[in-house]
Design a protein around this motif. Sequence first.
Motif, PDB file in Angstrom:
ATOM      1  N   HIS A   1       0.786  -1.289   0.051  1.00  0.00           N
ATOM      2  CA  HIS A   1      -0.153  -0.014  -0.005  1.00  0.00           C
ATOM      3  C   HIS A   1       0.967   1.230  -0.046  1.00  0.00           C
ATOM      4  O   HIS A   1       0.753   2.220  -0.636  1.00  0.00           O
ATOM      5  N   VAL A   2       2.006   1.391   0.873  1.00  0.00           N
ATOM      6  CA  VAL A   2       2.780   2.524   0.856  1.00  0.00           C
ATOM      7  C   VAL A   2       3.552   2.457  -0.539  1.00  0.00           C
ATOM      8  O   VAL A   2       3.328   3.809  -0.934  1.00  0.00           O
ATOM      9  N   CYS A   3       3.868   1.365  -0.895  1.00  0.00           N
ATOM     10  CA  CYS A   3       4.572   1.617  -2.365  1.00  0.00           C
ATOM     11  C   CYS A   3       3.594   2.302  -3.522  1.00  0.00           C
ATOM     12  O   CYS A   3       4.115   2.857  -4.370  1.00  0.00           O
ATOM     13  N   ARG A   4       2.550   1.532  -3.426  1.00  0.00           N
ATOM     14  CA  ARG A   4       1.478   2.034  -4.574  1.00  0.00           C
ATOM     15  C   ARG A   4       1.045   3.625  -4.382  1.00  0.00           C
ATOM     16  O   ARG A   4       0.530   4.322  -5.017  1.00  0.00           O
TER      17      ARG A   4
ATOM     18  N   ALA B   1       5.169  -1.120  -8.082  1.00  0.00           N
ATOM     19  CA  ALA B   1       4.756  -0.847  -6.694  1.00  0.00           C
ATOM     20  C   ALA B   1       5.311  -2.491  -5.875  1.00  0.00           C
ATOM     21  O   ALA B   1       5.905  -2.515  -4.970  1.00  0.00           O
ATOM     22  N   GLU B   2       4.755  -3.376  -6.798  1.00  0.00           N
ATOM     23  CA  GLU B   2       5.096  -4.871  -6.418  1.00  0.00           C
ATOM     24  C   GLU B   2       6.630  -4.798  -6.340  1.00  0.00           C
ATOM     25  O   GLU B   2       7.200  -5.483  -5.519  1.00  0.00           O
ATOM     26  N   ASP B   3       7.430  -4.415  -7.166  1.00  0.00           N
ATOM     27  CA  ASP B   3       8.944  -4.334  -7.256  1.00  0.00           C
ATOM     28  C   ASP B   3       9.375  -3.904  -5.939  1.00  0.00           C
ATOM     29  O   ASP B   3      10.287  -4.311  -5.362  1.00  0.00           O
ATOM     30  N   ALA B   4       8.992  -2.468  -5.971  1.00  0.00           N
ATOM     31  CA  ALA B   4       9.441  -1.757  -4.752  1.00  0.00           C
ATOM     32  C   ALA B   4       9.017  -2.244  -3.341  1.00  0.00           C
ATOM     33  O   ALA B   4       9.784  -2.384  -2.354  1.00  0.00           O
ATOM     34  N   CYS B   5       7.874  -3.105  -3.262  1.00  0.00           N
ATOM     35  CA  CYS B   5       7.543  -3.859  -2.222  1.00  0.00           C
ATOM     36  C   CYS B   5       8.409  -5.175  -1.816  1.00  0.00           C
ATOM     37  O   CYS B   5       8.742  -5.154  -0.607  1.00  0.00           O
ATOM     38  N   GLN B   6       8.841  -5.803  -2.880  1.00  0.00           N
ATOM     39  CA  GLN B   6       9.811  -6.813  -2.561  1.00  0.00           C
ATOM     40  C   GLN B   6      11.199  -6.276  -1.975  1.00  0.00           C
ATOM     41  O   GLN B   6      11.653  -7.034  -1.243  1.00  0.00           O
ATOM     42  N   GLU B   7      11.494  -5.281  -2.715  1.00  0.00           N
ATOM     43  CA  GLU B   7      12.750  -4.681  -2.431  1.00  0.00           C
ATOM     44  C   GLU B   7      12.677  -4.306  -0.628  1.00  0.00           C
ATOM     45  O   GLU B   7      13.630  -4.551   0.042  1.00  0.00           O
TER      46      GLU B   7
ATOM     47  N   THR C   1       5.695  -0.862  12.540  1.00  0.00           N
ATOM     48  CA  THR C   1       5.193  -0.510  11.291  1.00  0.00           C
ATOM     49  C   THR C   1       5.186   0.925  10.833  1.00  0.00           C
ATOM     50  O   THR C   1       5.490   1.169   9.665  1.00  0.00           O
ATOM     51  N   THR C   2       5.642   1.757  11.894  1.00  0.00           N
ATOM     52  CA  THR C   2       6.523   3.043  11.446  1.00  0.00           C
ATOM     53  C   THR C   2       7.723   2.834  10.756  1.00  0.00           C
ATOM     54  O   THR C   2       7.960   3.422   9.873  1.00  0.00           O
ATOM     55  N   TRP C   3       8.662   2.031  11.531  1.00  0.00           N
ATOM     56  CA  TRP C   3       9.978   1.797  10.845  1.00  0.00           C
ATOM     57  C   TRP C   3       9.770   1.158   9.573  1.00  0.00           C
ATOM     58  O   TRP C   3      10.557   1.537   8.536  1.00  0.00           O
ATOM     59  N   MET C   4       8.987   0.040   9.299  1.00  0.00           N
ATOM     60  CA  MET C   4       8.538  -0.555   7.933  1.00  0.00           C
ATOM     61  C   MET C   4       8.170   0.664   7.063  1.00  0.00           C
ATOM     62  O   MET C   4       8.703   0.498   5.824  1.00  0.00           O
ATOM     63  N   HIS C   5       7.263   1.402   7.641  1.00  0.00           N
ATOM     64  CA  HIS C   5       6.769   2.627   6.448  1.00  0.00           C
ATOM     65  C   HIS C   5       7.892   3.332   6.086  1.00  0.00           C
ATOM     66  O   HIS C   5       8.005   3.523   4.859  1.00  0.00           O
ATOM     67  N   VAL C   6       8.918   3.573   6.952  1.00  0.00           N
ATOM     68  CA  VAL C   6      10.006   4.474   6.266  1.00  0.00           C
ATOM     69  C   VAL C   6      10.765   3.487   5.350  1.00  0.00           C
ATOM     70  O   VAL C   6      11.312   3.903   4.025  1.00  0.00           O
ATOM     71  N   VAL C   7      11.018   2.294   5.576  1.00  0.00           N
ATOM     72  CA  VAL C   7      11.740   1.638   4.658  1.00  0.00           C
ATOM     73  C   VAL C   7      11.023   1.202   3.261  1.00  0.00           C
ATOM     74  O   VAL C   7      11.791   1.246   2.270  1.00  0.00           O
ATOM     75  N   ALA C   8       9.771   1.092   3.407  1.00  0.00           N
ATOM     76  CA  ALA C   8       8.990   0.928   2.187  1.00  0.00           C
ATOM     77  C   ALA C   8       9.115   2.360   1.348  1.00  0.00           C
ATOM     78  O   ALA C   8       9.145   2.311  -0.001  1.00  0.00           O
ATOM     79  N   VAL C   9       8.690   3.570   1.933  1.00  0.00           N
ATOM     80  CA  VAL C   9       9.001   4.703   1.342  1.00  0.00           C
ATOM     81  C   VAL C   9      10.440   4.739   0.600  1.00  0.00           C
ATOM     82  O   VAL C   9      10.513   5.241  -0.677  1.00  0.00           O
TER      83      VAL C   9
ATOM     84  N   SER D   1      12.289   2.376  -0.428  1.00  0.00           N
ATOM     85  CA  SER D   1      12.340   1.267  -1.419  1.00  0.00           C
ATOM     86  C   SER D   1      11.478   1.803  -2.627  1.00  0.00           C
ATOM     87  O   SER D   1      12.031   1.723  -3.728  1.00  0.00           O
ATOM     88  N   ALA D   2      10.431   2.518  -2.606  1.00  0.00           N
ATOM     89  CA  ALA D   2       9.658   2.927  -3.521  1.00  0.00           C
ATOM     90  C   ALA D   2      10.523   4.128  -4.188  1.00  0.00           C
ATOM     91  O   ALA D   2      10.611   4.419  -5.592  1.00  0.00           O
ATOM     92  N   ARG D   3      10.920   5.197  -3.571  1.00  0.00           N
ATOM     93  CA  ARG D   3      11.882   6.190  -3.949  1.00  0.00           C
ATOM     94  C   ARG D   3      13.119   5.479  -4.844  1.00  0.00           C
ATOM     95  O   ARG D   3      13.215   6.064  -5.854  1.00  0.00           O
ATOM     96  N   SER D   4      13.808   4.518  -4.369  1.00  0.00           N
ATOM     97  CA  SER D   4      14.841   3.867  -5.167  1.00  0.00           C
ATOM     98  C   SER D   4      14.314   3.241  -6.344  1.00  0.00           C
ATOM     99  O   SER D   4      15.014   3.404  -7.087  1.00  0.00           O
ATOM    100  N   THR D   5      13.249   2.586  -6.092  1.00  0.00           N
ATOM    101  CA  THR D   5      12.536   1.930  -7.413  1.00  0.00           C
ATOM    102  C   THR D   5      12.492   3.024  -8.603  1.00  0.00           C
ATOM    103  O   THR D   5      12.548   2.957  -9.702  1.00  0.00           O
ATOM    104  N   TYR D   6      11.697   4.126  -8.100  1.00  0.00           N
ATOM    105  CA  TYR D   6      11.444   5.299  -9.064  1.00  0.00           C
ATOM    106  C   TYR D   6      12.959   5.619  -9.683  1.00  0.00           C
ATOM    107  O   TYR D   6      12.772   6.056 -10.848  1.00  0.00           O
ATOM    108  N   ARG D   7      13.679   5.922  -8.859  1.00  0.00           N
ATOM    109  CA  ARG D   7      15.006   6.460  -9.558  1.00  0.00           C
ATOM    110  C   ARG D   7      15.700   5.690 -10.338  1.00  0.00           C
ATOM    111  O   ARG D   7      16.018   6.047 -11.540  1.00  0.00           O
ATOM    112  N   ARG D   8      15.571   4.293 -10.238  1.00  0.00           N
ATOM    113  CA  ARG D   8      16.136   3.223 -11.134  1.00  0.00           C
ATOM    114  C   ARG D   8      15.319   3.330 -12.361  1.00  0.00           C
ATOM    115  O   ARG D   8      15.819   3.247 -13.448  1.00  0.00           O
ATOM    116  N   MET D   9      14.015   3.442 -12.288  1.00  0.00           N
ATOM    117  CA  MET D   9      12.978   3.525 -13.104  1.00  0.00           C
ATOM    118  C   MET D   9      13.274   4.711 -14.197  1.00  0.00           C
ATOM    119  O   MET D   9      13.088   4.626 -15.314  1.00  0.00           O
TER     120      MET D   9
END
Length: 189
Positions: free
Chosen positions: A42-45, A54-60, A79-87, A89-97
């Motif tokens: 959900h965070v990655c989406r 989003a699924e790629d970022a979630c796996q990362e 879950t707050t720590w996990m939220h930051v990790v997911a954010v 990951s989504a940002r690094s997936t975005y940069r890579r893409m």
Amino acid sequence: MSDMTSEGLTPDEIDELARQARDGDRDALEALLAAVRPRALHVCRGVLPHTPDAEDACQEALLKIATRIGSWGGRGRFTTWMHVVAVNSARSTYRRMRNQAVAAELPSHLETPDPRTTSVIAGTRLDLLEAMEIIERDHPQFVEPLLLRDVYGLSYEEIAQQVGAPLGTVKAQIHHGRKLARPLLRGNP
């Protein structure tokens, strides 16, 4: 904000699983990853609207959680720590893409665009991600608190606890981050 944990686990139960996983319990780690996967997705989406991205970022994010669980200090909710990790990951997936999209634009003989790179260009959060990239160059301390507050709706207290800064500092960082982001967001169509 509704509780988005899966399989009926309470935040306390997730924290307990996280403590057990951090202490080396592999079964607890597997149960934890299964429990937080829907929330991480959900965070990655929220950043990457194209589901495969989003699924790629979630796996990362889940891989980072598994390998870095020892760095969760246990001060706040897991879950707050996990939220930051997911954010992140989504940002690094975005940069890579984005880098793939730039590289894909170079050869003009390609007729069919790659849907992964197209989603970055057409993504609804492209303006926000670009603004965060610009702000991060000179003021990296503003980006994480601003995303956690304005995109994901975490409270100031949760953000302060997560980033390990005083509440007043976090409020100031978010205020200054918003001032820098506004003209960047307004300037994009």
